[in-house]
Design a protein around this motif. Structure first.
Motif, PDB file in Angstrom:
ATOM      1  N   ILE A 106       6.492  51.333  68.681  1.00 22.63           N
ATOM      2  CA  ILE A 106       5.390  50.570  69.266  1.00 22.63           C
ATOM      3  C   ILE A 106       4.275  50.510  68.222  1.00 22.63           C
ATOM      4  CG2 ILE A 106       5.933  51.227  71.635  1.00 22.63           C
ATOM      5  CD1 ILE A 106       3.543  53.203  71.495  1.00 22.63           C
ATOM      6  N   THR A 107       3.373  49.548  68.378  1.00 25.40           N
ATOM      7  CA  THR A 107       2.211  49.449  67.496  1.00 25.40           C
ATOM      8  C   THR A 107       0.960  49.426  68.361  1.00 25.40           C
ATOM      9  OG1 THR A 107       3.507  48.167  65.902  1.00 25.40           O
ATOM     10  CG2 THR A 107       1.117  48.102  65.660  1.00 25.40           C
ATOM     11  N   LEU A 108       0.024  50.303  68.003  1.00 23.89           N
ATOM     12  CA  LEU A 108      -1.256  50.376  68.707  1.00 23.89           C
ATOM     13  C   LEU A 108      -2.364  49.871  67.798  1.00 23.89           C
ATOM     14  CD1 LEU A 108      -1.195  53.947  70.320  1.00 23.89           C
ATOM     15  CD2 LEU A 108      -0.569  51.788  71.373  1.00 23.89           C
ATOM     16  N   ILE A 109      -3.363  49.225  68.396  1.00 28.54           N
ATOM     17  CA  ILE A 109      -4.581  48.892  67.670  1.00 28.54           C
ATOM     18  C   ILE A 109      -5.592  49.971  68.033  1.00 28.54           C
ATOM     19  CG2 ILE A 109      -6.478  47.250  67.399  1.00 28.54           C
ATOM     20  CD1 ILE A 109      -4.487  45.023  68.138  1.00 28.54           C
ATOM     21  N   LEU A 110      -6.015  50.717  67.022  1.00 26.56           N
ATOM     22  CA  LEU A 110      -6.984  51.790  67.221  1.00 26.56           C
ATOM     23  C   LEU A 110      -8.365  51.266  66.851  1.00 26.56           C
ATOM     24  CD1 LEU A 110      -4.996  54.666  65.471  1.00 26.56           C
ATOM     25  CD2 LEU A 110      -4.869  53.939  67.848  1.00 26.56           C
ATOM     26  N   ARG A 111      -9.328  51.453  67.723  1.00 22.65           N
ATOM     27  CA  ARG A 111     -10.706  51.041  67.469  1.00 22.65           C
ATOM     28  C   ARG A 111     -11.592  52.276  67.576  1.00 22.65           C
ATOM     29  NH1 ARG A 111      -8.565  46.946  70.849  1.00 22.65           N
ATOM     30  NH2 ARG A 111      -8.399  44.968  69.747  1.00 22.65           N
ATOM     31  N   TYR A 112     -12.378  52.502  66.511  1.00 17.13           N
ATOM     32  CA  TYR A 112     -13.276  53.648  66.526  1.00 17.13           C
ATOM     33  C   TYR A 112     -14.414  53.417  65.536  1.00 17.13           C
ATOM     34  CZ  TYR A 112     -10.369  54.855  62.490  1.00 17.13           C
ATOM     35  OH  TYR A 112      -9.690  54.818  61.303  1.00 17.13           O
ATOM     36  N   ARG A 113     -15.390  54.323  65.571  1.00 16.92           N
ATOM     37  CA  ARG A 113     -16.509  54.254  64.636  1.00 16.92           C
ATOM     38  C   ARG A 113     -16.391  55.423  63.672  1.00 16.92           C
ATOM     39  NH1 ARG A 113     -20.600  51.061  65.443  1.00 16.92           N
ATOM     40  NH2 ARG A 113     -22.290  52.488  64.944  1.00 16.92           N
ATOM     41  N   LYS A 114     -16.711  55.147  62.405  1.00 17.35           N
ATOM     42  CA  LYS A 114     -16.691  56.224  61.418  1.00 17.35           C
ATOM     43  C   LYS A 114     -17.930  56.102  60.529  1.00 17.35           C
ATOM     44  CE  LYS A 114     -14.230  54.354  57.493  1.00 17.35           C
ATOM     45  NZ  LYS A 114     -13.251  54.600  56.481  1.00 17.35           N
ATOM     46  N   PRO A 115     -18.336  57.206  59.923  1.00 16.34           N
ATOM     47  CA  PRO A 115     -19.507  57.168  59.048  1.00 16.34           C
ATOM     48  C   PRO A 115     -19.277  56.212  57.866  1.00 16.34           C
ATOM     49  CG  PRO A 115     -18.896  59.428  59.553  1.00 16.34           C
ATOM     50  CD  PRO A 115     -17.795  58.548  60.069  1.00 16.34           C
ATOM     51  N   LYS A 116     -20.361  55.549  57.449  1.00 11.91           N
ATOM     52  CA  LYS A 116     -20.282  54.661  56.283  1.00 11.91           C
ATOM     53  C   LYS A 116     -19.945  55.481  55.050  1.00 11.91           C
ATOM     54  CE  LYS A 116     -23.662  51.195  57.682  1.00 11.91           C
ATOM     55  NZ  LYS A 116     -24.973  50.607  57.364  1.00 11.91           N
ATOM     56  N   ASP A 117     -19.253  54.836  54.082  1.00  5.75           N
ATOM     57  CA  ASP A 117     -18.937  55.523  52.828  1.00  5.75           C
ATOM     58  C   ASP A 117     -20.216  55.817  52.036  1.00  5.75           C
ATOM     59  OD1 ASP A 117     -16.245  55.450  53.405  1.00  5.75           O
ATOM     60  OD2 ASP A 117     -15.917  53.544  52.374  1.00  5.75           O
ATOM     61  N   ILE A 118     -21.135  54.863  52.076  1.00  8.07           N
ATOM     62  CA  ILE A 118     -22.398  55.028  51.358  1.00  8.07           C
ATOM     63  C   ILE A 118     -23.540  54.776  52.336  1.00  8.07           C
ATOM     64  CG2 ILE A 118     -23.842  54.140  49.483  1.00  8.07           C
ATOM     65  CD1 ILE A 118     -21.229  53.221  48.132  1.00  8.07           C
ATOM     66  N   GLY A 119     -24.491  55.674  52.369  1.00  7.44           N
ATOM     67  CA  GLY A 119     -25.652  55.496  53.231  1.00  7.44           C
ATOM     68  C   GLY A 119     -25.445  56.105  54.607  1.00  7.44           C
ATOM     69  N   LYS A 120     -26.476  55.849  55.451  1.00  7.08           N
ATOM     70  CA  LYS A 120     -26.447  56.403  56.805  1.00  7.08           C
ATOM     71  C   LYS A 120     -25.854  55.396  57.773  1.00  7.08           C
ATOM     72  CE  LYS A 120     -30.518  59.273  56.191  1.00  7.08           C
ATOM     73  NZ  LYS A 120     -31.852  59.577  56.679  1.00  7.08           N
ATOM     74  N   GLY A 121     -25.472  55.896  58.933  1.00  3.78           N
ATOM     75  CA  GLY A 121     -24.953  55.025  59.973  1.00  3.78           C
ATOM     76  C   GLY A 121     -23.434  55.057  60.062  1.00  3.78           C
ATOM     77  N   LYS A 122     -22.950  54.231  60.973  1.00  9.26           N
ATOM     78  CA  LYS A 122     -21.501  54.166  61.203  1.00  9.26           C
ATOM     79  C   LYS A 122     -21.052  52.718  61.182  1.00  9.26           C
ATOM     80  CE  LYS A 122     -21.036  58.390  63.848  1.00  9.26           C
ATOM     81  NZ  LYS A 122     -20.371  59.024  64.959  1.00  9.26           N
ATOM     82  N   VAL A 123     -19.767  52.520  60.949  1.00  7.72           N
ATOM     83  CA  VAL A 123     -19.174  51.187  60.968  1.00  7.72           C
ATOM     84  C   VAL A 123     -18.019  51.177  61.963  1.00  7.72           C
ATOM     85  CG1 VAL A 123     -19.796  50.560  58.618  1.00  7.72           C
ATOM     86  CG2 VAL A 123     -17.649  51.736  59.015  1.00  7.72           C
ATOM     87  N   ASP A 124     -17.764  49.990  62.549  1.00  5.42           N
ATOM     88  CA  ASP A 124     -16.630  49.826  63.452  1.00  5.42           C
ATOM     89  C   ASP A 124     -15.368  49.649  62.627  1.00  5.42           C
ATOM     90  OD1 ASP A 124     -18.140  49.959  65.787  1.00  5.42           O
ATOM     91  OD2 ASP A 124     -18.595  47.818  65.743  1.00  5.42           O
ATOM     92  N   VAL A 125     -14.316  50.347  63.027  1.00  9.72           N
ATOM     93  CA  VAL A 125     -13.038  50.277  62.316  1.00  9.72           C
ATOM     94  C   VAL A 125     -11.956  49.869  63.308  1.00  9.72           C
ATOM     95  CG1 VAL A 125     -11.326  51.590  61.009  1.00  9.72           C
ATOM     96  CG2 VAL A 125     -13.749  52.094  60.724  1.00  9.72           C
ATOM     97  N   GLU A 126     -11.068  49.002  62.857  1.00  7.41           N
ATOM     98  CA  GLU A 126      -9.914  48.611  63.663  1.00  7.41           C
ATOM     99  C   GLU A 126      -8.690  48.712  62.765  1.00  7.41           C
ATOM    100  OE1 GLU A 126      -8.547  44.469  65.482  1.00  7.41           O
ATOM    101  OE2 GLU A 126     -10.332  45.257  66.488  1.00  7.41           O
TER     102      GLU A 126
END
Length: 155
Positions: free
Chosen positions: A116-136
């Motif tokens: 099966i294939t799942l689409i995972l959606r989550y937030r992770k810290p940015k590589d550079i700087g503060k904050g988070k980005v949405d990842v799929e």
């Protein structure tokens, strides 16, 4: 003919006439309590359960072998097991417990005979700087690695 084989044969004959339905589980206890769990491409109706029950009960002789019979549809709490069940739930959120006891939750996006294939959606810290980005991301999971899979119910 052995009792279990006779039940399986009658059930397979019935399912041969109803290609929209499929067997999820067949349990026969030591006391000959039979539990049949069915699912269908378009769901399972009460009439479907009655028809399956009659297909078994009307072709067995209770004088020869006493038994109790229960035919039911696979409920939301029933784990997904067959590729056909996974296909029926495409686009839904599912929770998968893997053989290593880790859990993954995501949207079921693809199903084939091996995985099966799942689409995972989550937030992770940015590589550079503060904050988070949405990842799929997509994650493929072979059936051999799945211990248990359930549809996530959200209210």
């Amino acid at each position: 003919m052995e009792f279990r084989k006779k039940i399986e044969e009658l059930l397979n004959d019935f399912l041969g006439t109803r290609t929209d339905l499929f067997l999820v589980d067949l349990k026969i206890s030591a006391g000959d309590d039979i539990t049949v769990i069915l699912d269908g491409d378009n769901g399972v109706t009460l009439q479907d359960c009655l028809d399956a029950s009659r297909a078994i009960e009307f072709n067995m002789d209770r004088e020869e072998h006493d038994f109790s019979l229960q035919v039911m549809s696979a409920g939301l709490s029933e784990p997904l097991s067959a590729p056909r069940q996974f296909r029926k739930n495409l686009g839904r959120e599912i929770e998968v417990m893997l053989e290593d006891s880790s859990k993954i939750e995501g949207e079921l996006s693809k199903v084939d005979e091996e995985k099966i294939t799942l689409i995972l959606r989550y937030r992770k810290p940015k590589d550079i700087g503060k904050g988070k980005v949405d990842v799929e991301e997509e994650k493929e999971i072979p059936y051999s690695e799945i211990k248990k899979a359930l549809v996530v119910i959200k209210f």
